[in-house]
Design a protein around this motif. Structure first.
Motif, PDB file in Angstrom:
ATOM      1  N   ASN A  83      46.674  43.349  48.164  1.00  0.00           N
ATOM      2  CA  ASN A  83      46.403  43.285  49.597  1.00  0.00           C
ATOM      3  C   ASN A  83      45.470  44.444  49.965  1.00  0.00           C
ATOM      4  O   ASN A  83      45.889  45.460  50.510  1.00  0.00           O
ATOM      5  CB  ASN A  83      47.728  43.382  50.352  1.00  0.00           C
ATOM      6  N   GLY A  86      44.112  49.306  49.955  1.00  0.00           N
ATOM      7  CA  GLY A  86      45.314  50.039  50.339  1.00  0.00           C
ATOM      8  C   GLY A  86      46.456  49.797  49.371  1.00  0.00           C
ATOM      9  O   GLY A  86      47.056  50.738  48.834  1.00  0.00           O
ATOM     10  N   MET A  87      46.757  48.527  49.107  1.00  0.00           N
ATOM     11  CA  MET A  87      47.856  48.212  48.197  1.00  0.00           C
ATOM     12  C   MET A  87      47.492  48.567  46.757  1.00  0.00           C
ATOM     13  O   MET A  87      48.372  48.918  45.970  1.00  0.00           O
ATOM     14  CB  MET A  87      48.243  46.740  48.317  1.00  0.00           C
ATOM     15  N   THR A  90      48.388  52.094  46.531  1.00  0.00           N
ATOM     16  CA  THR A  90      49.850  52.203  46.551  1.00  0.00           C
ATOM     17  C   THR A  90      50.407  51.923  45.160  1.00  0.00           C
ATOM     18  O   THR A  90      51.265  52.662  44.655  1.00  0.00           O
ATOM     19  CB  THR A  90      50.460  51.208  47.563  1.00  0.00           C
ATOM     20  N   LYS A 118      50.608  58.253  51.635  1.00  0.00           N
ATOM     21  CA  LYS A 118      51.264  57.444  50.600  1.00  0.00           C
ATOM     22  C   LYS A 118      52.134  58.326  49.701  1.00  0.00           C
ATOM     23  O   LYS A 118      53.196  57.903  49.239  1.00  0.00           O
ATOM     24  CB  LYS A 118      50.218  56.736  49.724  1.00  0.00           C
ATOM     25  N   ARG A 227      41.868  41.543  53.463  1.00  0.00           N
ATOM     26  CA  ARG A 227      42.857  42.174  52.599  1.00  0.00           C
ATOM     27  C   ARG A 227      42.823  41.608  51.177  1.00  0.00           C
ATOM     28  O   ARG A 227      43.801  41.023  50.692  1.00  0.00           O
ATOM     29  CB  ARG A 227      44.283  42.100  53.170  1.00  0.00           C
ATOM     30  N   THR A 248      57.066  43.814  46.288  1.00  0.00           N
ATOM     31  CA  THR A 248      56.661  44.289  47.615  1.00  0.00           C
ATOM     32  C   THR A 248      56.136  43.145  48.475  1.00  0.00           C
ATOM     33  O   THR A 248      56.584  42.951  49.602  1.00  0.00           O
ATOM     34  CB  THR A 248      55.565  45.377  47.487  1.00  0.00           C
ATOM     35  N   ASN A 249      55.175  42.403  47.940  1.00  0.00           N
ATOM     36  CA  ASN A 249      54.389  41.442  48.731  1.00  0.00           C
ATOM     37  C   ASN A 249      54.468  39.994  48.242  1.00  0.00           C
ATOM     38  O   ASN A 249      53.873  39.129  48.852  1.00  0.00           O
ATOM     39  CB  ASN A 249      52.902  41.831  48.653  1.00  0.00           C
ATOM     40  N   THR A 252      49.095  38.151  46.986  1.00  0.00           N
ATOM     41  CA  THR A 252      48.061  38.454  47.987  1.00  0.00           C
ATOM     42  C   THR A 252      47.538  37.149  48.577  1.00  0.00           C
ATOM     43  O   THR A 252      47.495  36.130  47.894  1.00  0.00           O
ATOM     44  CB  THR A 252      46.924  39.253  47.317  1.00  0.00           C
TER      45      THR A 252
ATOM     46  N   ASN B  83      52.884  40.896  55.310  1.00  0.00           N
ATOM     47  CA  ASN B  83      52.383  40.050  54.229  1.00  0.00           C
ATOM     48  C   ASN B  83      53.540  39.139  53.766  1.00  0.00           C
ATOM     49  O   ASN B  83      54.177  39.376  52.746  1.00  0.00           O
ATOM     50  CB  ASN B  83      51.891  40.941  53.087  1.00  0.00           C
ATOM     51  N   THR B  90      60.966  43.847  52.468  1.00  0.00           N
ATOM     52  CA  THR B  90      60.705  45.181  51.901  1.00  0.00           C
ATOM     53  C   THR B  90      60.789  46.241  52.997  1.00  0.00           C
ATOM     54  O   THR B  90      61.427  47.287  52.827  1.00  0.00           O
ATOM     55  CB  THR B  90      59.303  45.228  51.245  1.00  0.00           C
ATOM     56  N   MET B 121      63.724  48.765  43.171  1.00  0.00           N
ATOM     57  CA  MET B 121      62.406  49.358  43.436  1.00  0.00           C
ATOM     58  C   MET B 121      62.499  50.478  44.470  1.00  0.00           C
ATOM     59  O   MET B 121      61.819  51.500  44.366  1.00  0.00           O
ATOM     60  CB  MET B 121      61.443  48.276  43.927  1.00  0.00           C
ATOM     61  N   ARG B 227      50.568  34.167  53.260  1.00  0.00           N
ATOM     62  CA  ARG B 227      51.212  35.492  53.391  1.00  0.00           C
ATOM     63  C   ARG B 227      51.187  36.002  54.829  1.00  0.00           C
ATOM     64  O   ARG B 227      50.580  37.029  55.146  1.00  0.00           O
ATOM     65  CB  ARG B 227      50.597  36.546  52.439  1.00  0.00           C
ATOM     66  N   THR B 248      51.440  51.121  53.103  1.00  0.00           N
ATOM     67  CA  THR B 248      51.507  50.251  51.928  1.00  0.00           C
ATOM     68  C   THR B 248      50.303  49.321  51.866  1.00  0.00           C
ATOM     69  O   THR B 248      49.631  49.240  50.831  1.00  0.00           O
ATOM     70  CB  THR B 248      52.795  49.405  51.968  1.00  0.00           C
ATOM     71  N   VAL B 250      47.927  48.675  54.769  1.00  0.00           N
ATOM     72  CA  VAL B 250      47.048  48.862  55.920  1.00  0.00           C
ATOM     73  C   VAL B 250      47.394  47.844  57.001  1.00  0.00           C
ATOM     74  O   VAL B 250      47.826  48.206  58.086  1.00  0.00           O
ATOM     75  CB  VAL B 250      45.542  48.819  55.598  1.00  0.00           C
TER      76      VAL B 250
END
Lengths: 366, 366
Positions: A83, A86-87, A90, A118, A227, A248-249, A252, B83, B90, B121, B227, B248, B250
């Motif tokens: 993403n 930024g990600m 991270t 971060k 993103r 986390t996500n 993407t 996302n 999360t 995590m 997402r 994480t 943005v």
């Protein structure tokens, strides 16, 4: 140090509420327009529907990973689509910190403010290494700061905010330091298409098990809102990075990945050259005005920011506000990037009104 | 317990490589098609370009936050666009764990496998509370498990994998427990549009400072790949959640946010009713076949999964593989969801071939 956005918002609000016209040189949003293939790709995708609207694989669409890998000269298995940049950062920093290899993250001062933010989020400790006045980094200073508690060294080339493009020799030494102390060197190369020197060196050149390279299509294709970015991990770390990305996500955004893939395949090389040339011309015009205004500045090697220091006018919040209200030009106070640039103001050259801003600054300080 | 994807991929590979036709009842990707306004929204967005292609605000587009807030009856300032539901969870779990209010996360067994994965995590410890055979949760069991070290209680209603819709009374008691031990109760409501009972209760009903509600448009609009999800935080926690989202990722993809906003405004209520009715019919057809096959199962109150237990045929990886190769039906082994369902297999009813699968299972076990 706070991360960038609250300060950024305060400055943007002053600019919006000012009782006059203001040239926005605060935000880093490219203004020159995306290549047509971005829109085309989104239109194509919008008609696919069904399965094509469902989850992309967590590490990214296979074809996009292959396309990125071919361009970067790495194995596609090492590419994680994220993403945005930024990600990607991270993931790189989190991987560095979760290895029980220390909790310190070495970064420069001035710094892109997300890095210290971060670091705190991920439970690490910031260690700042000063750069030279022109933004160059002396690897000896990094070596002095590095030790067994160093988990990560993170640098950005071409650099925001200094515009410095680190030399091949600097990067080679940073890689050697990371290897010596078992740190991960995270090299954020999101401005790699905006190198005015022709001498930009990617950290991927060194093929080290300690190097993570991050990048994004946000600046390259003027799509910060989509993103879509990526990280290239060493073999030993890529599975852990993919897991963290998934946890986390999940994955993407697929419309963005599809549009980026289409744009990578269909965009004429002239697009990249033209946006770079546009920025170079703006740098020339803006720094000429800074000369007239009697300001000190460093001419950027790359990216699209200029740091300037005006005589008797330090880059405080108050002065930044005065510049907005009295001169009609909005920049970011140097304090947003660390202690070393507290006297300076950063101007982003991503506006077609650079000439207006330059004239206003010349008038104001003349 | 591992998070879901590696197991998921192994099963999907068997299905793809099988030397016969296989009905995929493994993945949770909606198959009934997105409302037309999703494509329309993407087409509209694709032509905007310029500023509209740049960063959305970190907490989400203002109009989308307002639209969500109006539908959920909350203040827009409490909404964070994420996302997908993945990042919403999360954020909720991270916020619970970063408060120095303990490191335990209470979750059910069976469980959606991302919850234990995210807990690890984020540096927390899983505490599992068994549910009844039909998937219902006795709040007394949660009360017994909760204490001063409980940072978070996370539940999912309608539930994946059990199909249970928790009663208003259950939720009320969970809220009271969270308040009593200063935990955050994270309630994942991503299947809220697929409630067959008409009695689904959102945890937002209780307006508690300890409740975080997460949701997503992935299932609602059949766009798992876009997402776009959200979390509704209590006032006291929303700023911290927005900061973490920013640090994480943005922000969340803007093309997706734009398309979702357009779809929320333009989609006929019939769309939601029709997809729900389609799933109810599939549940009827599939459970009728399970009766014929002599299987035990629980009829789902909501979501789109059925857990089944066949006589003398536990839901091991080996048996799941046999079902793929010998019967042509792919499901997920119950072990993927925790110890309590090791004998069971989960079937996702997001395929137009539910009737085929039902007939095959009947033949195989008859």
């Amino acid at each position: 140090m706070e991360y960038q956005e609250p300060l950024f918002f305060r400055v943007m609000q002053w600019a919006e509420r000012a009782d006059r016209d203001v040239v926005d040189m605060v935000s880093g949003n490219p203004d020159w327009g995306s290549p047509p293939a971005i829109s085309e790709g989104l239109h194509e995708y919008a008609d696919l529907g069904g399965d094509a609207f469902q989850y992309a694989p967590s590490p990214g669409l296979d074809d996009l990973r292959e396309e990125i890998a071919a361009r970067r000269g790495v194995d596609a298995d090492r590419v994680v689509v994220t993403n945005g940049g930024g990600m990607a950062n991270t993931l790189g920093m989190a991987r560095a910190l979760e290895r029980d290899a220390g909790d310190e993250v070495i970064m420069t001062d001035p710094v892109y403010p997300y890095y210290p933010g971060k670091t705190t989020m991920l439970g690490g400790e910031q260690v700042f290494v000063p750069t030279e006045r022109d933004g160059s980094l002396d690897p000896a200073d990094v070596r002095d700061a590095a030790g067994e508690n160093t988990a990560c060294i993170i640098v950005n080339t071409p650099n925001n905010p200094t515009g410095k493009v680190y030399s091949e020799e600097t990067l080679r030494e940073l890689v050697a330091i990371a290897e010596a102390v078992d740190a991960l060197l995270v090299v954020d190369e999101v401005y790699d298409h905006f190198d005015f020197t022709g001498e930009f060196t990617s950290a991927l050149t060194f093929d080290s098990p300690n190097v993570v390279v991050t990048n994004s299509f946000s600046k390259t294709f003027a799509i910060t809102g989509f993103r879509v970015g990526y990280a290239v991990f060493p073999e030993a770390h890529v599975d852990a990075a993919i897991s963290r990305n998934m946890l986390t996500n999940v994955s993407t955004t697929r419309p963005g990945q599809y549009a980026v893939l289409h744009a990578l395949r269909e965009t004429d090389p002239d697009y990249y050259a033209e946006s770079r040339a546009l920025l170079e011309n703006r740098v020339d015009a803006f720094t000429a005005a800074l000369d007239e205004a009697g300001a000190e500045y460093s001419t950027p090697d790359g990216a699209f920011y200029v740091l300037a220091k005006f005589p008797g006018f330090p880059g405080t919040l108050e002065n930044v506000r005065a510049l907005i209200e009295d001169a009609g030009v909005a920049g970011m106070p140097g304090t947003g990037f660390g202690e070393s640039k507290a006297e300076w103001i950063r101007f982003a050259l991503v506006t077609p009104r650079v000439d207006d801003a330059a004239a206003r600054l010349t008038d104001y300080f003349a």
